[in-house]
Scaffold this active site. Structure first.
Site, PDB file in Angstrom:
ATOM      1  CB  SER A  52      -0.945  -0.001   1.203  1.00 13.44           C
ATOM      2  OG  SER A  52      -1.830  -1.091   1.138  1.00 13.44           O
TER       3      SER A  52
ATOM      4  CE  LYS B 107      -3.179  -1.453  11.655  1.00 16.86           C
ATOM      5  NZ  LYS B 107      -2.143  -1.651  10.623  1.00 16.86           N
TER       6      LYS B 107
ATOM      7  NE  ARG C 280      -6.979  -1.203  -4.226  1.00 22.27           N
ATOM      8  CZ  ARG C 280      -8.118  -0.591  -3.951  1.00 22.27           C
ATOM      9  NH1 ARG C 280      -9.272  -1.199  -4.196  1.00 22.27           N
ATOM     10  NH2 ARG C 280      -8.129   0.627  -3.442  1.00 22.27           N
TER      11      ARG C 280
ATOM     12  CE1 TYR D   3      -6.339   0.408  11.347  1.00 25.44           C
ATOM     13  CE2 TYR D   3      -6.107   1.811  13.290  1.00 25.44           C
ATOM     14  CZ  TYR D   3      -5.652   1.382  12.055  1.00 25.44           C
ATOM     15  OH  TYR D   3      -4.508   1.924  11.534  1.00 25.44           O
TER      16      TYR D   3
ATOM     17  CG  ASN E 133       1.749   1.322   4.879  1.00 28.85           C
ATOM     18  OD1 ASN E 133       1.758   1.940   5.947  1.00 28.85           O
ATOM     19  ND2 ASN E 133       1.095   1.760   3.809  1.00 28.85           N
TER      20      ASN E 133
ATOM     21  CB  THR F 202       0.085   4.515  -4.487  1.00 29.38           C
ATOM     22  OG1 THR F 202      -1.144   4.247  -3.792  1.00 29.38           O
ATOM     23  CG2 THR F 202       0.490   3.299  -5.302  1.00 29.38           C
TER      24      THR F 202
END
Length: 262
Positions: free
Chosen positions: A13, A162, A38, A158, A90, A15
């Site tokens: 991930s 984590k 992607r 979440y 990430n 970008t």
């Protein structure tokens, strides 16, 4: 000689935000960085910027919704380059509309988020470690969150996912230390990425910063600096760390924001 000269890295991930900043930091120090993403179009924009800065980067397809790509991206890079030295996990996500507190949150979504986020470390690490063993070692850096160690009033899926990544980090660190494979986690606080800023009000941001002693929103580069440290031999005697990069968040007493106003 640059710190990562001759090393091959994968950043998932990558970008935008923390992933992009991490990829740029690794490339600047000489690593050949694979942007696992992607969109090849978006990746190529980052690759062009890295090239302008004197670095080298390539694209490899990865989609968190396609579970098999966690493994295939690793195998494609290993086949192309003959080695993998650095893996930065990430990817991570939630659903702000359904991930709330225990009773208000959606149960199916809780378990989907838990699976998504845990496998985002488990699967690529499992695929990469044999390749790291072949070259005498490597470094895995997992991006967690300050919410994994400081309970939240919302986002239960979440935060729990984590927290699991923190535990997974330390288990990997212990199990593969004898193979010279290090594994550490970086825990961002409030970072000024587009995704974060779009999902918070000014009121929430100001309230949060009242509990951040360094009194600013973090930058993706703040996290990238920690990633670079763990990816390089600068941290060659460090493994299993759960490293908060959050401006000192939660250091103070509950009265901190009252007695030390911004």
């Amino acid at each position: 000689m640059k710190r990562l000269e001759g090393k091959v890295a994968i950043v998932t991930s990558s970008t935008r935000g923390i992933g992009r900043a991490s990829a740029e930091a690794l490339a600047k120090e000489g690593a050949l960085v694979y942007l696992a993403a992607r969109s090849e179009e978006l990746a190529n924009e980052v690759i062009a910027d890295i090239k302008k800065q004197g670095g080298v980067a390539k694209f490899v397809y990865f989609n968190a919704r396609e579970e098999e790509t966690y493994t295939s991206m690793v195998e494609k890079v290993a086949e192309a380059e003959g080695r993998i030295d650095i893996l930065v996990n990430n990817y991570g996500g939630t659903n702000v509309n359904l991930d709330k507190n225990l009773t208000a949150g959606d149960t199916d979504e809780f378990f989907r988020i838990l699976k998504d986020n845990v496998q985002s470390v488990y699967l690529p690490a499992k695929a990469a470690i044999p390749h790291m063993e072949k070259v005498g070692g490597g470094s895995i850096v997992n991006i967690s969150t300050i919410g994994s160690v400081v309970p939240d009033i919302s986002r239960i899926a979440y935060c729990v996912s984590k927290s699991a990544i923190n535990s997974l980090t330390q288990n990997i660190a212990l199990q593969y230390a004898r193979k010279n494979i290090r594994c550490n986690a970086v825990l961002p606080g409030l970072i000024g990425t587009r995704a974060a800023l779009e999902n918070m009000t000014d009121e929430f941001r100001d309230s949060f910063l009242g509990h951040v002693p360094l009194n600013r929103v973090g930058r993706p580069e703040d996290i990238a600096n920690a990633v670079l440290y763990y990816a390089s031999d600068d941290s060659g005697y460090v493994t299993g760390m759960i490293h908060e990069v959050a401006g000192g968040f939660a250091l103070g007493t509950p009265q901190y924001s009252e007695y030390c106003p911004r």
